[in-house]
Design an enzyme around this catalytic site. Structure first.
Site, PDB file in Angstrom:
ATOM      1  N   SER A  60       0.796  -1.231   0.000  1.00 46.61           N
ATOM      2  CA  SER A  60       0.000   0.000   0.000  1.00 46.61           C
ATOM      3  C   SER A  60       0.830   1.283   0.000  1.00 46.61           C
ATOM      4  O   SER A  60       0.262   2.375  -0.007  1.00 46.61           O
ATOM      5  CB  SER A  60      -0.957   0.007   1.194  1.00 46.61           C
ATOM      6  N   LYS A  63      -0.227   3.702  -2.630  1.00 44.98           N
ATOM      7  CA  LYS A  63      -1.254   4.743  -2.507  1.00 44.98           C
ATOM      8  C   LYS A  63      -0.652   6.142  -2.388  1.00 44.98           C
ATOM      9  O   LYS A  63      -1.349   7.134  -2.581  1.00 44.98           O
ATOM     10  CB  LYS A  63      -2.173   4.441  -1.335  1.00 44.98           C
ATOM     11  N   SER A 120      -6.102   3.395   4.244  1.00 50.35           N
ATOM     12  CA  SER A 120      -5.482   2.573   3.201  1.00 50.35           C
ATOM     13  C   SER A 120      -6.521   1.684   2.521  1.00 50.35           C
ATOM     14  O   SER A 120      -6.266   0.516   2.214  1.00 50.35           O
ATOM     15  CB  SER A 120      -4.346   1.717   3.770  1.00 50.35           C
TER      16      SER A 120
END
Length: 451
Positions: A60, A63, A120
């Protein structure tokens, strides 16, 4: 055979179970590769690195780029934080971590930003990508182009959320660079990453990084990540006494051990960083050298030397007819394209009519739209299997992006790999601007220099 007493049978059974447990727990788990990077955020100076250029799964941490592209789109006026987004079934079906979006649901872009950055949420990240580029695949291509423009040369994105996918890779160095970019390029949004919790429209969500934010003095971001393939990842930034350090860890074995390692690296960074240093902000993204595949344009022309063509000579009149036929097919497509803010009215676009080409040199077709004016730069929008396909794409692009290409020449060049679709006769500034605008439309673009 004499049967053992019941007590001994039970003891043997217990011993067998314990032996099995020992064997299971003694087998080492396969750990994700470790990598780390520490920089002085003010100058970009590297203070520590370990395995920093190995291409690994970012999870993640992805992101950060998703949000960078969204912030960029908002700044350019492509979309607004108040834009209401309709959630697709694809976004709603993403696995956790997620906000719990439903297909057909409408929600403001700002809440998707908060959910992706703080919780997230994978469904929110995918919805952001679809809102910007129409599809997650197209958005991932834009993410990769942006990475190249920022100098993240060993990063390739395949999705907006970071779940493991073949070819979706980055490095500790590139992700550290990404963290620094968020701080300097979009300071107005950076506070998002220090929030312990935030309103995501549907609910209040907690920060996945809240333990580290609470435990480490001066920490104010940035992003966690975890998948089985990646391990426990973290890009963290902290400020103390006017000094700012960014540390990145890939491949942590647990949240606790990862946080402890990042704290150790930040301490090392503060110990090594000078008390005073000139702030050197990163330069603006260089989109003139970025492509969807991550290749970089060279300063000279990319055209190879012409080789004898094996195809029979083509009658120029037939070429002119083919271009004319293309217009009848392409104009309806262009009429449905939303014009850029400076584009001319649709009636003017329809009125464009190319002149028949002059006699071409073998393997090379030039279609004149206007005089080049002695300008020696250009752009390449791709390579195609046939001359006809290249001409059609040139025409479509010219009509779509007429603002920057109205004075350019359409030029098709035969190469051993196919037919190169070029616009030439441009100034360097106009060529760079054209690539930036085309990149915003998810069109591949390379600048061509003199030569």
């Amino acid at each position: 055979m004499r049967q053992l007493p019941v007590m001994y049978q039970r003891l043997l059974t217990l011993f067998g179970v314990l032996s099995t447990c020992v064997l299971v727990f003694a087998t080492p788990l396969v750990a994700a590769p470790y990598a780390a990077m520490v920089i002085d955020a003010r100058s970009g100076e590297v203070l520590h690195e370990s395995n920093a250029d190995s291409r690994l799964h970012p999870a993640s941490l992805t992101k950060m780029m998703t949000l960078y592209v969204v912030f960029e789109a908002i700044t350019r006026g492509e979309i607004s934080a108040d834009t209401v987004v309709t959630i697709s079934s694809h976004a709603a079906s993403e696995p956790p971590s997620k906000l719990g979006l439903r297909a057909g649901q409408k929600i403001a872009l700002r809440y998707l930003i908060r959910a992706a950055g703080v919780k997230s949420a994978n469904d929110a990240a995918t919805a952001l990508g679809e809102a910007i580029s129409g599809s997650e695949a197209a958005f991932a291509q834009r993410m990769t182009r942006t990475a190249q423009a920022l100098g993240m040369t060993r990063t390739t994105f395949k999705n907006a959320h970071g779940l493991t996918q073949e070819g979706h890779l980055s490095t500790a160095r590139d992700m550290t660079m990404m963290g620094r970019r968020l701080f300097y390029d979009f300071p107005q949004y950076y506070n998002l990453f220090s929030r312990q919790s935030t309103d995501a429209g549907m609910m209040t969500v907690n920060n996945t990084n809240r333990r580290f934010l609470a435990a480490y003095k001066g920490a104010d971001g940035i992003k966690t990540g975890f998948t089985n393939a990646a391990g426990f990842n973290l890009v963290a930034s902290a400020e103390r006494g006017g000094e700012r350090v960014i540390a990145t860890v890939f491949g942590g074995r647990s949240t606790a051990s990862r946080n402890a390692k990042v704290a150790e690296l930040l301490d090392l960074g503060f110990a090594r960083a000078p008390s005073r240093v000139a702030v050197r902000k990163p330069p603006p993204p260089n989109y003139s050298t970025a492509t969807a595949t991550g290749s970089v344009a060279v300063a000279r022309s990319l055209r190879p030397s012409l080789r004898p063509s094996r195809e029979p000579a083509v009658d120029p009149d037939l070429i002119a007819q083919a271009v004319s036929d293309s217009i009848s097919r392409v104009v309806p497509e262009v009429a449905n394209v939303t014009p850029s803010p400076q584009a001319v009215p649709e009636t003017q676009i329809v009125a464009v009519s190319p002149e028949p080409p002059t006699r071409p040199t073998e393997g090379e077709i030039v279609t004149r739209m206007s005089s080049s004016g002695g300008r020696h730069y250009g752009i390449n929008i791709g390579r195609y299997g046939t001359r006809y396909q290249a001409e059609q794409e040139l025409l479509k692009t010219a009509l779509t992006e007429i603002t920057t290409l109205e004075d350019a020449l359409r030029k098709v060049v035969r190469s051993p790999q196919g037919w190169e679709a070029n616009f030439v006769g441009m100034t360097q500034e106009r060529a760079s601007m054209a690539c930036v605008r085309l990149a915003a439309r998810d069109v591949n673009c390379n600048t061509l220099g003199p030569g």
